[in-house]
Design a protein around this motif. Sequence first.
Motif, mmCIF file in Angstrom:
data_model
loop_
_atom_site.group_PDB
_atom_site.id
_atom_site.type_symbol
_atom_site.label_atom_id
_atom_site.label_comp_id
_atom_site.label_asym_id
_atom_site.label_seq_id
_atom_site.Cartn_x
_atom_site.Cartn_y
_atom_site.Cartn_z
ATOM 1 N N VAL A 26 14.736 -18.144 -2.604
ATOM 2 C CA VAL A 26 14.025 -17.386 -1.575
ATOM 3 C C VAL A 26 14.132 -15.889 -1.853
ATOM 4 N N SER A 27 15.327 -15.427 -2.174
ATOM 5 C CA SER A 27 15.568 -13.991 -2.312
ATOM 6 C C SER A 27 14.856 -13.381 -3.518
ATOM 7 N N ALA A 28 14.703 -14.135 -4.598
ATOM 8 C CA ALA A 28 14.012 -13.614 -5.780
ATOM 9 C C ALA A 28 12.564 -13.288 -5.446
ATOM 10 N N TYR A 29 11.941 -14.154 -4.655
ATOM 11 C CA TYR A 29 10.562 -13.905 -4.222
ATOM 12 C C TYR A 29 10.506 -12.641 -3.366
ATOM 13 N N VAL A 30 11.429 -12.537 -2.429
ATOM 14 C CA VAL A 30 11.461 -11.365 -1.545
ATOM 15 C C VAL A 30 11.752 -10.099 -2.345
ATOM 16 N N LEU A 31 12.596 -10.212 -3.364
ATOM 17 C CA LEU A 31 12.945 -9.062 -4.195
ATOM 18 C C LEU A 31 11.707 -8.535 -4.919
ATOM 19 N N GLY A 32 10.933 -9.452 -5.529
ATOM 20 C CA GLY A 32 9.711 -9.027 -6.203
ATOM 21 C C GLY A 32 8.683 -8.493 -5.230
ATOM 22 N N TYR A 33 8.550 -9.159 -4.092
ATOM 23 C CA TYR A 33 7.572 -8.770 -3.077
ATOM 24 C C TYR A 33 7.931 -7.411 -2.472
ATOM 25 N N GLY A 34 9.143 -7.299 -1.955
ATOM 26 C CA GLY A 34 9.550 -6.067 -1.293
ATOM 27 C C GLY A 34 9.726 -4.905 -2.249
ATOM 28 N N GLY A 35 10.174 -5.190 -3.480
ATOM 29 C CA GLY A 35 10.433 -4.119 -4.429
ATOM 30 C C GLY A 35 9.177 -3.424 -4.922
ATOM 31 N N PHE A 36 8.085 -4.155 -5.043
ATOM 32 C CA PHE A 36 6.881 -3.590 -5.655
ATOM 33 C C PHE A 36 5.726 -3.392 -4.671
ATOM 34 N N MET A 37 5.944 -3.655 -3.387
ATOM 35 C CA MET A 37 4.848 -3.621 -2.427
ATOM 36 C C MET A 37 4.220 -2.237 -2.284
ATOM 37 N N LEU A 38 5.038 -1.191 -2.186
ATOM 38 C CA LEU A 38 4.474 0.152 -2.043
ATOM 39 C C LEU A 38 3.669 0.540 -3.278
ATOM 40 N N LEU A 39 4.195 0.196 -4.440
ATOM 41 C CA LEU A 39 3.457 0.459 -5.675
ATOM 42 C C LEU A 39 2.155 -0.332 -5.680
ATOM 43 N N GLY A 40 2.214 -1.579 -5.200
ATOM 44 C CA GLY A 40 1.016 -2.399 -5.146
ATOM 45 C C GLY A 40 -0.028 -1.830 -4.205
ATOM 46 N N GLY A 41 0.417 -1.344 -3.038
ATOM 47 C CA GLY A 41 -0.520 -0.774 -2.089
ATOM 48 C C GLY A 41 -1.218 0.463 -2.636
ATOM 49 N N ARG A 42 -0.466 1.335 -3.293
ATOM 50 C CA ARG A 42 -1.080 2.551 -3.838
ATOM 51 C C ARG A 42 -1.935 2.242 -5.059
ATOM 52 N N ALA A 43 -1.519 1.257 -5.858
ATOM 53 C CA ALA A 43 -2.322 0.867 -7.016
ATOM 54 C C ALA A 43 -3.694 0.361 -6.581
ATOM 55 N N ALA A 44 -3.736 -0.337 -5.437
ATOM 56 C CA ALA A 44 -5.027 -0.805 -4.917
ATOM 57 C C ALA A 44 -5.939 0.369 -4.585
ATOM 58 N N ASP A 45 -5.369 1.428 -3.996
ATOM 59 C CA ASP A 45 -6.170 2.599 -3.636
ATOM 60 C C ASP A 45 -6.660 3.349 -4.867
ATOM 61 N N LEU A 46 -5.830 3.422 -5.908
ATOM 62 C CA LEU A 46 -6.123 4.275 -7.054
ATOM 63 C C LEU A 46 -6.817 3.545 -8.204
ATOM 64 N N LEU A 47 -6.527 2.261 -8.376
ATOM 65 C CA LEU A 47 -7.031 1.542 -9.546
ATOM 66 C C LEU A 47 -8.140 0.551 -9.212
ATOM 67 N N GLY A 48 -8.418 0.362 -7.939
ATOM 68 C CA GLY A 48 -9.487 -0.549 -7.547
ATOM 69 C C GLY A 48 -8.952 -1.768 -6.824
ATOM 70 N N ARG A 49 -9.391 -1.977 -5.586
ATOM 71 C CA ARG A 49 -8.848 -3.062 -4.764
ATOM 72 C C ARG A 49 -9.287 -4.427 -5.272
ATOM 73 N N ARG A 50 -10.553 -4.575 -5.606
ATOM 74 C CA ARG A 50 -11.038 -5.861 -6.108
ATOM 75 C C ARG A 50 -10.335 -6.224 -7.415
ATOM 76 N N ARG A 51 -10.219 -5.242 -8.304
ATOM 77 C CA ARG A 51 -9.591 -5.472 -9.607
ATOM 78 C C ARG A 51 -8.141 -5.922 -9.442
ATOM 79 N N MET A 52 -7.400 -5.227 -8.605
ATOM 80 C CA MET A 52 -5.998 -5.580 -8.383
ATOM 81 C C MET A 52 -5.871 -6.956 -7.733
ATOM 82 N N PHE A 53 -6.741 -7.244 -6.779
ATOM 83 C CA PHE A 53 -6.674 -8.519 -6.069
ATOM 84 C C PHE A 53 -6.889 -9.682 -7.029
#
Length: 453
Positions: free
Chosen positions: A48-75
């Motif tokens: 359980v924790s490994a999933y949360v670690l990947g999710y929580g650790g990279f979420m802010l980067l993921g959110g900003r990457a969507a804004d800067l690199l393209g939301r459809r592309r990232m999705f």
Amino acid sequence: MSPRAWGILLVLSGAIFLEGIDVAMMGVALPAIQSDLGMSTASLQWVVSAYVLGYGGFMLLGGRAADLLGRRRMFLFWLTVFLLFSGLGGFADSGWMLILSRFVTGLAAAFMTPAGLSIITTSFAEGPQRNKALLVYAGIAAAGFSLGLVVGGLLTAIHWRWVFFAPVILAALILVTAARLLPREERPARTSGFDVTGAVTITGAMLLLVTTVVRAPDVDVKWTVLTGVAGLLALSVFVAVERRSSSPLVRLGILRSAPLIRANIGAIAFSGSFVGFQFMLVQYLQHLRGWSALETGLAMIAIGIDAIVAPVLTPRLVARFGNTKVIATGFTAALGAYAFFLTVGTDTAYAVMLPAMLLLGMAFALAYGPLTIAATDGIDEAEQGLAGGLFNTSFQFGSALGLAVATAVNVAVTQSESPSDLLAGYKAAFVVSVVAAFLALLTTFGGLRSARR
């Protein structure tokens, strides 16, 4: 909304449904995984924790990457990664391989989820239309988690590996449909302004802080302090970098939004209370009561009332009473449900537990969708991915915190495998959920005062 708008909303909601059902099925399948792969309780938590670690650790980067690199592309890209590594988990023949697959699956969700949420918030006009879209999105997410409890029990009865293979099939269907429906975007004209230093420091900070939380129950205190201090130092470096950056990864001014801050603090406390409770309730039903995975899943389907209430009743309540009052009611319902489980015994009938499970389902329906609205309302369109990333980071960090604290309390109190000691350990863990729900309720008081003014 037009048929195409509904199609876009449903395919993006399908992705969050996929994420919810994946997490829920895993919770029910854990005892079978532990038995088959010979994992200890401490190592099992890392599934359980490994999933949360990947999710929580990279979420802010993921959110900003969507804004800067393209939301459809990232999705689309990260949905593909989610599909591949969920399949890898199904073929795992050792604990470390399973934990690795869950980490990468969580990382993929960290980029996929805020991209999908920001497509919704930028595709629907702010106000009633966006609120309706977000409540449908949240309702389907809740349905995924609730149905996952039952489906996980059914699939585990066949074999726990199907808990990994089923999401692969669903992800493939969503991927094909999303590629056809989601509107194409223009490639961002300028990517040189990406804040690399900010991305490295915030990701490092989140990884260290989440690691501190998830490892706290099974490592020496000095290591907990060391990683915690390192995480806070990395966070302070990140803040210093963002203040000086001409194109910051996280514009610190966004944190001046009081509703956003209340929504994120509430999300941390509420998700922590729910995930810690769900993990311990499964242990209580299967280890102490001897129920099968299928019986456990069917018993917990009552929590799935949120799948009906969220899209049908919650929008009407929000329209009439406002976000904050509905959230406060949801937190109060959760507090009452957790408090009830402090009274369970070694032979409490299911009929006695059923009302509390229904109440908890209502709590989730009333809190989750309105929290999502509060976390993104009033935020500039260019920062919707960031706002979604902040909210989902809070939810996942709260999940890790609630699970770690509940596990630590359970281990500290349980002195033996006798029924009385096991029960004492589970009740002590339920107290953690009661406290967390009360803290979540406290966060709404400022919003209630503002609403009255």
